[in-house]
Design a protein around this motif. Structure first.
Motif, short mmCIF file in Angstrom:
data_model
loop_
_atom_site.label_atom_id
_atom_site.label_comp_id
_atom_site.label_asym_id
_atom_site.label_seq_id
_atom_site.Cartn_x
_atom_site.Cartn_y
_atom_site.Cartn_z
N THR A 86 -20.35 10.34 -18.62
CA THR A 86 -21.16 9.14 -18.42
C THR A 86 -20.29 7.90 -18.30
O THR A 86 -20.45 7.08 -17.41
CB THR A 86 -22.12 8.95 -19.61
OG1 THR A 86 -22.75 10.19 -19.85
CG2 THR A 86 -23.14 7.88 -19.35
N LYS A 87 -19.31 7.81 -19.24
CA LYS A 87 -18.48 6.61 -19.24
C LYS A 87 -17.58 6.58 -18.01
O LYS A 87 -17.35 5.52 -17.42
CB LYS A 87 -17.62 6.59 -20.51
CG LYS A 87 -18.46 6.38 -21.76
CD LYS A 87 -17.59 6.14 -22.96
CE LYS A 87 -18.43 6.01 -24.21
NZ LYS A 87 -17.66 5.54 -25.35
N THR A 88 -17.07 7.76 -17.61
CA THR A 88 -16.19 7.80 -16.44
C THR A 88 -16.94 7.31 -15.20
O THR A 88 -16.45 6.48 -14.44
CB THR A 88 -15.70 9.25 -16.20
OG1 THR A 88 -15.04 9.68 -17.38
CG2 THR A 88 -14.75 9.34 -15.04
N GLU B 125 -14.10 -1.16 -26.04
CA GLU B 125 -14.58 -0.51 -24.81
C GLU B 125 -15.53 -1.40 -24.03
O GLU B 125 -15.72 -1.23 -22.83
CB GLU B 125 -15.29 0.81 -25.14
CG GLU B 125 -14.33 1.88 -25.58
CD GLU B 125 -14.86 3.29 -25.39
OE1 GLU B 125 -15.93 3.46 -24.77
OE2 GLU B 125 -14.19 4.21 -25.87
N ARG B 126 -16.16 -2.36 -24.71
CA ARG B 126 -17.11 -3.26 -24.05
C ARG B 126 -16.40 -4.19 -23.07
O ARG B 126 -16.96 -4.56 -22.04
CB ARG B 126 -17.84 -4.12 -25.09
CG ARG B 126 -19.27 -3.70 -25.39
CD ARG B 126 -20.04 -4.77 -26.16
NE ARG B 126 -19.29 -5.49 -27.17
CZ ARG B 126 -18.76 -6.71 -26.99
NH1 ARG B 126 -18.92 -7.36 -25.86
NH2 ARG B 126 -18.09 -7.28 -27.98
N THR C 260 -11.24 8.32 -29.97
CA THR C 260 -12.29 9.11 -29.33
C THR C 260 -13.10 9.84 -30.39
O THR C 260 -12.58 10.14 -31.47
CB THR C 260 -11.66 10.18 -28.41
OG1 THR C 260 -10.98 11.13 -29.23
CG2 THR C 260 -10.67 9.57 -27.43
N TRP D 123 -9.88 9.56 -21.89
CA TRP D 123 -9.53 9.78 -23.30
C TRP D 123 -8.11 10.32 -23.39
O TRP D 123 -7.75 11.24 -22.66
CB TRP D 123 -10.49 10.79 -23.94
CG TRP D 123 -11.81 10.17 -24.28
CD1 TRP D 123 -12.18 8.87 -24.07
CD2 TRP D 123 -12.94 10.81 -24.88
NE1 TRP D 123 -13.47 8.67 -24.50
CE2 TRP D 123 -13.95 9.84 -25.00
CE3 TRP D 123 -13.17 12.11 -25.33
CZ2 TRP D 123 -15.19 10.13 -25.56
CZ3 TRP D 123 -14.40 12.40 -25.88
CH2 TRP D 123 -15.40 11.41 -25.99
N LYS E 38 -19.70 5.49 -15.06
CA LYS E 38 -20.08 4.08 -15.21
C LYS E 38 -18.94 3.16 -14.76
O LYS E 38 -19.17 2.15 -14.10
CB LYS E 38 -20.45 3.81 -16.67
CG LYS E 38 -21.00 2.43 -16.92
CD LYS E 38 -21.44 2.28 -18.37
CE LYS E 38 -20.50 1.37 -19.11
NZ LYS E 38 -20.61 1.41 -20.55
N HIS E 39 -17.71 3.53 -15.12
CA HIS E 39 -16.59 2.65 -14.80
C HIS E 39 -16.05 2.87 -13.39
O HIS E 39 -15.55 1.95 -12.77
CB HIS E 39 -15.49 2.81 -15.84
CG HIS E 39 -15.92 2.35 -17.19
ND1 HIS E 39 -16.25 1.03 -17.45
CD2 HIS E 39 -16.16 3.02 -18.34
CE1 HIS E 39 -16.63 0.91 -18.71
NE2 HIS E 39 -16.59 2.12 -19.27
N THR F 170 -20.60 12.48 -22.98
CA THR F 170 -20.21 11.09 -23.22
C THR F 170 -19.11 10.65 -22.26
O THR F 170 -19.19 9.61 -21.63
CB THR F 170 -19.66 10.94 -24.67
OG1 THR F 170 -20.64 11.45 -25.55
CG2 THR F 170 -19.35 9.49 -25.00
N TYR G 231 -11.71 5.49 -16.55
CA TYR G 231 -11.88 5.58 -18.00
C TYR G 231 -11.39 6.95 -18.45
O TYR G 231 -11.82 7.98 -17.91
CB TYR G 231 -13.37 5.43 -18.33
CG TYR G 231 -13.71 5.63 -19.78
CD1 TYR G 231 -13.81 4.56 -20.65
CD2 TYR G 231 -13.93 6.91 -20.30
CE1 TYR G 231 -14.10 4.75 -21.99
CE2 TYR G 231 -14.23 7.11 -21.63
CZ TYR G 231 -14.31 6.03 -22.47
OH TYR G 231 -14.60 6.22 -23.80
#
Ligand code: NDP
Length: 375
Positions: A305-307, A261-262, A281, A319, A309-310, A302, A317
Motif C-alpha cells: 500500500t505504502k509503495t 513517514e508523514r 518497520t 523497508w 501510494k508513494h 502494508t 518507499y
C-alpha cells in the motif's frame, strides 16, 4: 543430511572442555533487565554444519535489538527460524544468549570452511535467531564472518558489524548506492548520532556523498567530526520545516520512524529514482502480534500500500533490514584499514557489567556504540 561435527577446540581449558560449558550471560524468560543472568555453566557451542566456525569472543557490541529481544521482540518469528519444523516446545530457545556483534579469534573450523583458519582474528554480525556474543564462545557460519580490520582493537571492532551490515543492506542492496554513484547525491539521515547514523554517515562520506543528518543540539559537534555536511537540530523545532527549506534529496535513511513517514518522502526529488528507506518497520511486531502467516500478510499488505501510494508521487518507499554478510564486512574492513571509517565507541563495560550496559542502551540518546570487553 549434513555432516554433524562435534569436535571441540584443543585450545580451551581442559576443565571447560570436559564439561562442555562456558561463561555467558543468558535469559531464561523475556522481561526487563532483571532477567539477565550470568552463568559459568552455559552450553559450549557445537559445530553442527560443516561450514561453521567456533569463535572465542574478545568483545561484544550491544544494539537496541538486544534490549527489544530481551523483552520478547521477534520471539514468534525467530522461534520459527530456529526450529522450522516446529518440533520443539515453546520456550525451547532458553537459556537464550543475546549480543549481535562480535570480534574475536577462530578456535575451530568445520571441514568445509575454506577462507578462514584457526587463529584468524574475525568480526561478525550475528543473526538474531542464533545464540549471541555475550559468552566466551559463539558459533557462526563461514559466510557471516570476515577478517577483522587490523587497525582496530577487538573492542573497537565490536562496535561496527551490526550497524555496518544494516547500513550496507539498507543503502547498497535496498537503496542502490555504491562507491561509484554517490558523488553527486544528496543523502539525508534521520537520526545521525546513534549506532547506525554514525556508521552510515562515515560510509557515505567515504563514497563522496553530500550528507545531511538530524540529531539533538548536543550531538551537533559530535556528528560534525564524522564529516557531516549539514546538521538539523530536531530539538530546536519541527525538523520537517528546516529540512523542507533545503535542496531535495536523492535518498533518505530513516533511523527514527514514527511520524517521519508523514513528511520525509516529500523531501525527495520526484521522478528521479529517489528512495526513502526506513529501518523502523513493524515486521517482527506484526508476526509477534498476529502469528507468522497473518503477520506476513499484514506486512506485505502494508508495504504494498505504502509503495503504491508513494510511487504515484514519483518516489520510492522501501523497508530496510539487517542482513548478516561476511562479504559486506570484507569491504568495510578495507575502508576501516584505509582510514575512511572509524569505530565510534561511546562506552565500554566489562563482562561483569552486562546489566549496566543494557541499562545504558535502554536509556537511548546513544552517541555511537556500547561495547562489552569479554576477555
Ligand atoms: P541507537 O539507539 O544507537 O541510536 C538512535 C539515535 O537516534 C540516538 O542517537 C538518538 O539520540 C536519536 N534520535 C532519537 N529520536 C530522534 C529524532 N526524532 N530525530 C533524530 N534523532 C533521534 O539506534 P541504532 O542507530 O542502532 O538504530 C536506529 C534505529 O534503527 C532503531 O530504531 C533500531 O531499532 C532500528 N534498526 C532496525 C534494523 C532493522 O533490521 N530493521 C537494524 C538496525 C537498527 P537523541 O535521543 O539524543 O536524539
Amino acid at each position: 543430511g549434513h555432516a554433524v561435527v562435534c569436535r571441540q577446540s584443543r585450545s580451551i581449558s581442559s576443565s571447560s572442555r570436559c564439561m562442555s560449558i562456558m561463561p555467558a550471560w543468558v535469559i531464561d524468560r523475556y522481561g526487563s533487565n532483571d532477567v539477565l543472568r550470568y552463568t559459568k555453566n552455559a552450553s559450549f557451542p557445537v559445530i553442527n554444519y560443516p561450514n561453521e566456525v567456533i569463535v572465542k569472543v574478545f568483545a561484544a557490541g550491544l544494539n537496541p535489538i538486544d534490549v527489544s529481544m530481551r523483552g520478547g521482540y521477534g520471539a514468534n518469528t525467530l522461534s520459527m527460524k530456529r526450529d522450522p519444523l516446529n518440533i520443539k516446545l515453546s520456550g525451547s530457545e532458553f537459556p537464550l544468549i543475546l549480543g549481535r556483534d562480535v570480534s574475536g579469534v577462530i578456535m575451530e573450523c568445520g571441514p568445509d570452511v575454506k577462507y578462514f583458519k584457526e587463529g584468524d582474528e574475525v568480526w561478525a554480525a550475528i543473526p538474531p535467531w542464533k545464540q549471541g556474543s555475550l559468552a566466551e564462545f559463539v558459533v557462526l557460519s563461514g559466510n557471516e564472518i570476515s577478517l577483522k580490520p587490523k587497525s582496530l582493537s577487538h573492542v573497537e571492532a565490536a562496535a561496527i558489524p551490526y550497524v555496518a551490515t544494516t547500513s550496507w543492506s539498507a543503502l547498497v542492496n535496498t537503496g542502490g548506492l555504491n562507491k561509484d554513484n554517490c558523488a553527486s547525491k544528496r543523502i539525508l539521515i534521520l537520526g545521525g548520532s546513534g549506532g547506525v547514523g554514525t556508521f552510515a554517515t562515515q560510509m557515505l562520506k567515504a563514497w563522496g556523498a553530500h550528507v545531511t543528518v538530524t540529531c539533538s543540539h548536543n550531538a551537533e559537534r559530535f556528528v560534525g567530526e564524522l564529516g557531516v555536511d549539514h546538521v538539523v537540530d530536531y530539538t530546536a523545532g519541527p525538523a520537517e520545516e528546516a529540512l523542507s527549506a533545503l535542496e531535495k534529496f536523492d535518498l533518505v535513511l530513516d533511523n527514527v520512524g514514527g511520524d517521519t513517514e508523514r513528511w520525509a518522502l516529500g523531501l525527495l526529488k520526484p521522478w528521479s529514482g529517489a528512495k526513502y528507506v526506513t529501518l523502523v518497520t513493524p515486521f517482527l511486531q506484526n508476526t509477534d502480534r498476529l502469528g507468522i502467516a497473518d503477520g506476513m500478510m499484514q506486512t506485505a499488505a502494508t508495504v504494498a500500500t505504502k509503495t503504491i501510494k508513494h510511487l504515484v508521487k514519483g518516489v520510492h518507499y522501501r523497508w530496510g533490514f539487517f542482513a548478516p554478510s561476511g562479504p559486506a564486512l570484507d569491504e568495510i574492513t578495507d575502508m576501516v584499514d584505509a582510514g575512511q571509517i572509524r569505530a565510534v565507541v561511546e562506552e565500554v563495560f566489562s563482562f561483569s557489567q552486562v546489566s549496566q550496559a543494557f541499562e545504558k542502551v535502554e536509556k537511548g540518546h546513544a552517541r555511537g556504540k556500547t561495547v562489552i570487553e569479554i576477555s
